[in-house]
Scaffold this motif. Sequence first.
Motif, PDB file in Angstrom:
ATOM      1  N   LEU A 190       0.838  -1.192   0.000  1.00 26.62           N
ATOM      2  CA  LEU A 190       0.000   0.000   0.000  1.00 26.62           C
ATOM      3  C   LEU A 190       0.876   1.247   0.000  1.00 26.62           C
ATOM      4  CD1 LEU A 190      -2.679  -0.991   2.686  1.00 26.62           C
ATOM      5  CD2 LEU A 190      -2.534  -1.635   0.277  1.00 26.62           C
ATOM      6  N   LYS A 191       0.553   2.188  -0.849  1.00 27.41           N
ATOM      7  CA  LYS A 191       1.263   3.466  -0.906  1.00 27.41           C
ATOM      8  C   LYS A 191       0.276   4.564  -0.545  1.00 27.41           C
ATOM      9  CE  LYS A 191       4.193   1.691  -4.619  1.00 27.41           C
ATOM     10  NZ  LYS A 191       4.608   1.855  -6.039  1.00 27.41           N
ATOM     11  N   VAL A 192       0.495   5.169   0.627  1.00 28.28           N
ATOM     12  CA  VAL A 192      -0.386   6.226   1.112  1.00 28.28           C
ATOM     13  C   VAL A 192       0.257   7.567   0.787  1.00 28.28           C
ATOM     14  CG1 VAL A 192      -1.545   7.187   3.118  1.00 28.28           C
ATOM     15  CG2 VAL A 192      -1.259   4.724   2.912  1.00 28.28           C
ATOM     16  N   ARG A 198       1.522  10.645   5.305  1.00 31.17           N
ATOM     17  CA  ARG A 198       1.457   9.965   6.604  1.00 31.17           C
ATOM     18  C   ARG A 198       0.776  10.821   7.659  1.00 31.17           C
ATOM     19  NH1 ARG A 198       4.247   5.278   6.764  1.00 31.17           N
ATOM     20  NH2 ARG A 198       2.806   4.967   8.486  1.00 31.17           N
ATOM     21  N   LEU A 247      -4.808   6.549  -1.443  1.00 31.61           N
ATOM     22  CA  LEU A 247      -4.180   5.229  -1.389  1.00 31.61           C
ATOM     23  C   LEU A 247      -3.934   4.770  -2.812  1.00 31.61           C
ATOM     24  CD1 LEU A 247      -3.399   2.486  -0.053  1.00 31.61           C
ATOM     25  CD2 LEU A 247      -5.811   1.851  -0.307  1.00 31.61           C
ATOM     26  N   LEU A 277      -2.302   1.572  -5.187  1.00 32.72           N
ATOM     27  CA  LEU A 277      -1.965   0.152  -5.081  1.00 32.72           C
ATOM     28  C   LEU A 277      -1.721  -0.424  -6.467  1.00 32.72           C
ATOM     29  CD1 LEU A 277      -1.776  -2.423  -3.297  1.00 32.72           C
ATOM     30  CD2 LEU A 277      -4.231  -2.708  -3.637  1.00 32.72           C
ATOM     31  N   THR A 290     -11.223  -2.031  -0.419  1.00 32.28           N
ATOM     32  CA  THR A 290     -10.533  -1.244   0.600  1.00 32.28           C
ATOM     33  C   THR A 290     -11.469  -1.018   1.779  1.00 32.28           C
ATOM     34  OG1 THR A 290     -11.220   0.845  -0.425  1.00 32.28           O
ATOM     35  CG2 THR A 290      -9.111  -0.078  -1.102  1.00 32.28           C
ATOM     36  N   ILE A 328     -11.583   1.374   5.288  1.00 35.14           N
ATOM     37  CA  ILE A 328     -10.988   2.506   6.005  1.00 35.14           C
ATOM     38  C   ILE A 328     -11.669   2.612   7.367  1.00 35.14           C
ATOM     39  CG2 ILE A 328     -10.562   4.986   5.981  1.00 35.14           C
ATOM     40  CD1 ILE A 328     -10.958   4.852   2.918  1.00 35.14           C
ATOM     41  N   TRP A 342      -6.594   3.042  -7.090  1.00 34.87           N
ATOM     42  CA  TRP A 342      -6.404   4.112  -6.117  1.00 34.87           C
ATOM     43  C   TRP A 342      -7.754   4.623  -5.626  1.00 34.87           C
ATOM     44  CZ3 TRP A 342      -8.144   9.172  -6.499  1.00 34.87           C
ATOM     45  CH2 TRP A 342      -8.676   9.544  -7.738  1.00 34.87           C
ATOM     46  N   LEU A 357      -8.804   8.802   0.845  1.00 36.25           N
ATOM     47  CA  LEU A 357      -9.032   8.354   2.216  1.00 36.25           C
ATOM     48  C   LEU A 357      -9.639   9.511   3.012  1.00 36.25           C
ATOM     49  CD1 LEU A 357      -5.595   6.571   2.822  1.00 36.25           C
ATOM     50  CD2 LEU A 357      -7.726   5.562   1.963  1.00 36.25           C
ATOM     51  N   VAL A 371      -6.132   1.756   7.030  1.00 38.01           N
ATOM     52  CA  VAL A 371      -6.730   1.261   5.798  1.00 38.01           C
ATOM     53  C   VAL A 371      -6.095  -0.076   5.439  1.00 38.01           C
ATOM     54  CG1 VAL A 371      -5.091   2.611   4.412  1.00 38.01           C
ATOM     55  CG2 VAL A 371      -7.183   1.755   3.352  1.00 38.01           C
ATOM     56  N   GLY A 374      -2.188   0.246   6.164  1.00 38.92           N
ATOM     57  CA  GLY A 374      -1.713   1.602   5.963  1.00 38.92           C
ATOM     58  C   GLY A 374      -2.252   2.521   7.040  1.00 38.92           C
TER      59      GLY A 374
END
Length: 286
Positions: free
Chosen positions: A127-129, A132, A144, A146, A162, A164, A184, A187, A198, A210
């Motif tokens: 997962l790439k958020v 942060r 997010l 992916l 997904t 959340i 994607w 969020l 997530v 995430g």
Amino acid sequence: MTRPVPTRRWPPVLALLLSALLAALLGGCRAAPDRAAPQLAARADVTGVTVTLSGAGVRRGDRATLTLFTPAGAVRLPGRAAQGGQLVLTAPYVRAGLIPFEVQYAGHRLRGELRRVPGAPVTPLTLKVGARGVRVSQVRPPALVLHPLDAQGNVTDLPVDTVIRRPDGVTLRRRVTPTHLTAWTFLPPGRVTGLLRVVATTGDAAGEVGEVDVLPGPARSLRGDRGAYRDIRDALGNPVTPDESLTVTARDGDWNVEVPLTPVEGRARSPAPLPPGARVQAEELR
């Protein structure tokens, strides 16, 4: 007077030999197409691309060259028939998508194409958020991103689920389908500070959790008494984050006054009393 041209007669044995030779040549011409145009079959699996030439004209030891036309350029691989009647050419190419190819054999070029579809997604999903940390008042929420991959590194086309869980206890669910090799979604952080989590699943694959720190918005209100400030909150009523850098602004006659503050447990002290109407502001997170 025109003299007749004598006609030459071949001996019977020589005439038979010439007839046999002519028949052999004609027979060879008729057999050539069978050798030059064998049947062509192609398939793609987890090991690569396999192209098979088959036919009565394929002989043991015949050579051929397979060329794949890939997005990264042409890939050429030579091969030789291990047995009569069949010649197998293989290429360890496992990328998904349309694969045009060409086989050079017996002075001819045989062309075709096949399409490989991605395999099942594998664990773990990465997962790439996008951020942060995010303020509750931020206009654009974090995203997010992916790339669900199969065992060969291809992005799968299965939908991604997904989940959340926001700091306010609300659970949001959304299903997204990979588009242009990416799945994607935004969020939404809500209005309460805390930790947003997530998770994502697709097929039988899952990934790590995430996390996003949902922070208070910029400070907008405070109560002051003789240079001591307390109950510093954002526009939604959330207490400001401890040790957050703040700036109090005010007007003193013709002068603009700015005083830095560092609140601890929602309280801060100014080095000097500020005029009435002072406003507090904090750094915006990008």
